[in-house]
Enzyme design. Sequence first.
Site, PDB file in Angstrom:
ATOM      1  CB  CYS A  19     -16.606 -11.478   2.188  1.00 55.51           C
ATOM      2  SG  CYS A  19     -18.215 -12.116   1.798  1.00 55.51           S
TER       3      CYS A  19
ATOM      4  CB  SER B  52       0.773  -5.544  -5.699  1.00 52.54           C
ATOM      5  OG  SER B  52      -0.238  -6.107  -6.488  1.00 52.54           O
TER       6      SER B  52
ATOM      7  CD  GLN C 133      -3.073  -0.915   0.106  1.00 54.13           C
ATOM      8  OE1 GLN C 133      -3.300   0.181  -0.398  1.00 54.13           O
ATOM      9  NE2 GLN C 133      -3.752  -2.003  -0.249  1.00 54.13           N
TER      10      GLN C 133
HETATM   11  N1  PLP Z   1      -0.616  -7.057   0.940  1.00 51.35           N
HETATM   12  C1  PLP Z   1      -1.451  -6.028   1.075  1.00 51.35           C
HETATM   13  C2  PLP Z   1      -1.251  -5.055   2.196  1.00 51.35           C
HETATM   14  C3  PLP Z   1      -2.506  -5.842   0.186  1.00 51.35           C
HETATM   15  O1  PLP Z   1      -3.335  -4.814   0.330  1.00 51.35           O
HETATM   16  C4  PLP Z   1      -2.677  -6.792  -0.859  1.00 51.35           C
HETATM   17  C5  PLP Z   1      -3.821  -6.688  -1.778  1.00 51.35           C
HETATM   18  O2  PLP Z   1      -4.943  -6.508  -1.371  1.00 51.35           O
HETATM   19  C6  PLP Z   1      -1.754  -7.840  -0.969  1.00 51.35           C
HETATM   20  C7  PLP Z   1      -0.746  -7.944  -0.055  1.00 51.35           C
HETATM   21  C8  PLP Z   1      -1.862  -8.862  -2.053  1.00 51.35           C
HETATM   22  O3  PLP Z   1      -1.500  -8.280  -3.302  1.00 51.35           O
HETATM   23  P1  PLP Z   1      -1.760  -9.032  -4.667  1.00 51.35           P
HETATM   24  O4  PLP Z   1      -3.143  -8.662  -5.100  1.00 51.35           O
HETATM   25  O5  PLP Z   1      -0.729  -8.488  -5.623  1.00 51.35           O
HETATM   26  O6  PLP Z   1      -1.592 -10.467  -4.436  1.00 51.35           O
END
Ligand code: PLP
Length: 379
Positions: free
Chosen positions: A331, A203, A183
């Site tokens: 969910c 990501s 984030q």
């Molecule tokens: N870590 C955090 C803090 C996230 O907000 C997310 C996605 O929601 C992820 C990991 C997982 O990311 P990805 O969608 O690339 O697997």
Amino acid sequence: MSNQQIYLDNAATTSLHPKALEAMMPFLTTNFGNPSAIHSIGRKVRSAVEKARRDIAKLIQASTAEIFFTSSATEANNTVLRCAVRDLEVKHIITSPIEHHCILHTAEQLQTEGLVKHHILEVDCYGKLKIESLINTFNSIKNEKSLVSVMHANNEIGTINDIAKIGAICKENNALFHSDTVQTFAHFPLNTQELDIDFLVGSAHKFHGPKGIGFLFINSDISIKPLLFGGSQERNMRAGTENVPGIIGMASAAKIAYENLEKDKDYISSLKEYLRKKLTENFKGIAFNGCESTENLYTVLNVSFPPHPKNEMLLLNLDIAGICASGGSACSSGVDVGSHVLNCLGTQNNRANIRFSFSKFNTKEEVDVLIKSLKDILQ
Ligand code: PLP
């Protein structure tokens, strides 16, 4: 957006930046070669992939050898935990209780397999890590090797941890430090030269890049073996033909994000503060989950609505009104089991908690429509 839809769920995913799409297009059409091929079409693509790697590395002051492309942050986080246990003699994984499930479930699974002990630290009522709980845990472990995995910012409530301080404490205690920076990468400056950090992740779909592509930074002092075996892609560290359009789109979106960081941050912060002000003015008993001000993501406002007969249907009614937000709750198979993050903060379950998360493509007018819709639903 079309059909007057208002998208306020940018912590879940963001729209693809038109310029990132433009950068990707040749790699979805003419430049389709396999980057591992030695012919000219393959070499051309290889060179674009390596440029994307240099671009990502530069943004976090890393070297190109420290960047590995993955299918997602989920894969990157799984790689860190599993490979640290297998290759780096880690016997203890230490996390906060409000990590993303790709951290928590992996740590739990490794514990179930009898490979590590999973220690869960304490957070305060805003979701911030209690540093003394980390120190106490180190004292209880004594000399066995540990990996600390603490997220930079929480995706549901936006609370930011001081990863410079946490990293320094890990170093003093000879522990490896991983931070889930999903984030914050492309939203905040991250300097791997200044931080005591061994692993961090990104990501693309969280910063207007495409879905299905992420990256893992592994400090050059660390040496792990791959999680996935097969071809020799990613310098033997991550087998599988590269998601070339994804890699190009991710680098493009990240560069755009960092070029415009201060401007976008100011603008998005102003939308968040406008929503906070309007909610406070218009709804009695409103509260906010997570830390306020600079210790919170400027993209996220997690709102706690006071008890109301319409609370249970609030998200659904907002959706009907064309507003996409999130309950931030886990969910699965249609059964709402509540948010592990909010449960951990001890929020009252007769209140409705809704996460509104912004991007630079949102407007003040959209916030006004949201306030009007909330008034229609709740008053
Ligand atoms: N870590 C955090 C803090 C996230 O907000 C997310 C996605 O929601 C992820 C990991 C997982 O990311 P990805 O969608 O690339 O697997």
